[in-house]
Design a protein around this motif. Sequence first.
Motif, PDB file in Angstrom:
ATOM      1  N   ARG A 109       0.840  -1.216   0.000  1.00  0.00           N
ATOM      2  CA  ARG A 109       0.000   0.000   0.000  1.00  0.00           C
ATOM      3  C   ARG A 109       0.868   1.255   0.000  1.00  0.00           C
ATOM      4  NH1 ARG A 109      -4.122   1.539   4.817  1.00  0.00           N
ATOM      5  NH2 ARG A 109      -2.130   1.687   5.914  1.00  0.00           N
ATOM      6  N   ASP A 162      -3.789   3.804  -6.405  1.00  0.00           N
ATOM      7  CA  ASP A 162      -4.702   3.311  -5.387  1.00  0.00           C
ATOM      8  C   ASP A 162      -4.798   1.802  -5.496  1.00  0.00           C
ATOM      9  OD1 ASP A 162      -7.215   2.568  -7.091  1.00  0.00           O
ATOM     10  OD2 ASP A 162      -6.704   4.609  -7.741  1.00  0.00           O
ATOM     11  N   GLU A 222      -7.265  -1.679  -4.261  1.00  0.00           N
ATOM     12  CA  GLU A 222      -8.526  -2.182  -3.747  1.00  0.00           C
ATOM     13  C   GLU A 222      -8.406  -3.683  -3.543  1.00  0.00           C
ATOM     14  OE1 GLU A 222     -11.433  -1.168  -6.626  1.00  0.00           O
ATOM     15  OE2 GLU A 222     -11.356   0.993  -6.240  1.00  0.00           O
ATOM     16  N   ASP A 257     -10.762  -7.271  -2.401  1.00  0.00           N
ATOM     17  CA  ASP A 257     -12.078  -7.877  -2.173  1.00  0.00           C
ATOM     18  C   ASP A 257     -11.861  -9.353  -1.885  1.00  0.00           C
ATOM     19  OD1 ASP A 257     -14.885  -8.214  -2.083  1.00  0.00           O
ATOM     20  OD2 ASP A 257     -14.819  -9.016  -4.127  1.00  0.00           O
ATOM     21  N   ARG A 289      -6.729  -5.167  -6.933  1.00  0.00           N
ATOM     22  CA  ARG A 289      -6.507  -4.339  -8.121  1.00  0.00           C
ATOM     23  C   ARG A 289      -5.631  -3.157  -7.732  1.00  0.00           C
ATOM     24  NH1 ARG A 289      -8.663  -3.590 -13.160  1.00  0.00           N
ATOM     25  NH2 ARG A 289     -10.217  -5.218 -12.771  1.00  0.00           N
TER      26      ARG A 289
END
Length: 466
Positions: free
Chosen positions: A395, A404, A406, A408, A418
């Motif tokens: 990160r 950025d 993401e 899930d 992603r």
Amino acid sequence: MPARAAHDRRNALTLQALLAVAVVTALLATIGAYAAAQNMTRITESWLTLVIGAYALSCLCLLRKGHFRLSASLTVIGGLVLMGMSYQAYGLRAQSGLQITHLLPLLFAGLLLGRTAVWWTALAYAAVLTLGTLTDLRLATDASQTSDALTNLLLAGLNFLVLVTILDRLILSSQRAIRRSEELNATCLELERQVEEKERAYERLLQTQKMETIGRLSTGIAHDFNAILSVILGQATSVNLRGGSIDTVLPGIRDAARRGATLTRRLLSFSRTHIRQVSTFDLAEAIDEVRPLLLPMFSRAIQVSLDTSATGLRVSADRDELVLALLNIASNACDAMPKGGRFLLAVEADGAHASLRLEDTGCGMTPEVLARLFEPFFTTKPKDRGTGIGMATVRRFVADHGGDIEADSAPGLGTRIRIRLPLAEPARESSQAARTDIPFEHATVSERSTHASAAVAVAGDRAAAR
């Protein structure tokens, strides 16, 4: 200072000044009386003045020796005795113009000694007024003077009672304010003590956390370097096992060693600012180059797919940090699929960004674990297998390069991540090409040193946690 309490010390200074003035005044009055003495009465008065001066000097000496309350009490008593002598000699009526000055013992009692002394002084003052009234009655020659004497006593008593009551209320309010101030000071001191204790406890906690972090990092680094050494050994033994030449495996060994140096630099600079080596490169080509490092990480039971068909997506980033981020995610995917599965890494265009899509069919994560995925030093792996800085490093890499990330996931449904990185601007790309596209083997000594220190990131964070 002749008193312990702060307000007593302030009052002691006032009393000390008054007693000094009384001593000097009495001495001067005695000298003047002797100089102008014409009869025995004046000589007797001078002796009385000298006695008053000596009494005031005694009170001053007691005060200087630290006996504040004794000195104040004797000063009030001396004033009452002088008042009693005056009222007995001249009566209450003759003192009408001096009654304001006769209230000084009462005021001193309230100021220096408190409420209890005020009421004792009031009782003594009532006796003095009665004594003065008796003198007026003894000297009265008719009923009118007798009535005036009783009236004067009543008026003086009422005035005095009102004054005592007001003085008592004022002292009570002052004492309450002083107590509140002392309690506030005590509370402030207690708060300061608690803050100091908390600061010391916090320092001890930080030291404990540092030691715990060092323990985590040491175990994780050992595992990460073991993975890097495994890559080097695998490349070195492939000559005999696969029949290749030394020239074909040397680049892989060199790259793995560089990844080890990158890991060391990244771990050392995890919590501080470091100089990043940014270059502009094609994202798909970078994934192709890292293919030899990624594929050996997965077991034969895991089907790996690398989709690098989306070429021409050029990004400006630290290449080694990118590789380290991919190895971290791949390592987590391997651990999530111990019985096999599928892993996908695809490069895609996403508007003004280049996107990396990473998917696995592993065990997945619960919502609680997913919420802490990027938290430093959080890991669900055993102590000897994870440090908890892997995804935090990912990160940080993405955020530092303006992108950025993401994630899930769900239990039993695998994990999907992603990463979006902004596409490089043409002007910026051309300005960086001259200093970043020098091959390592053709660089000068200083450039190789810079290159080596810049090459800090890759295979090592393999055990860093999800």
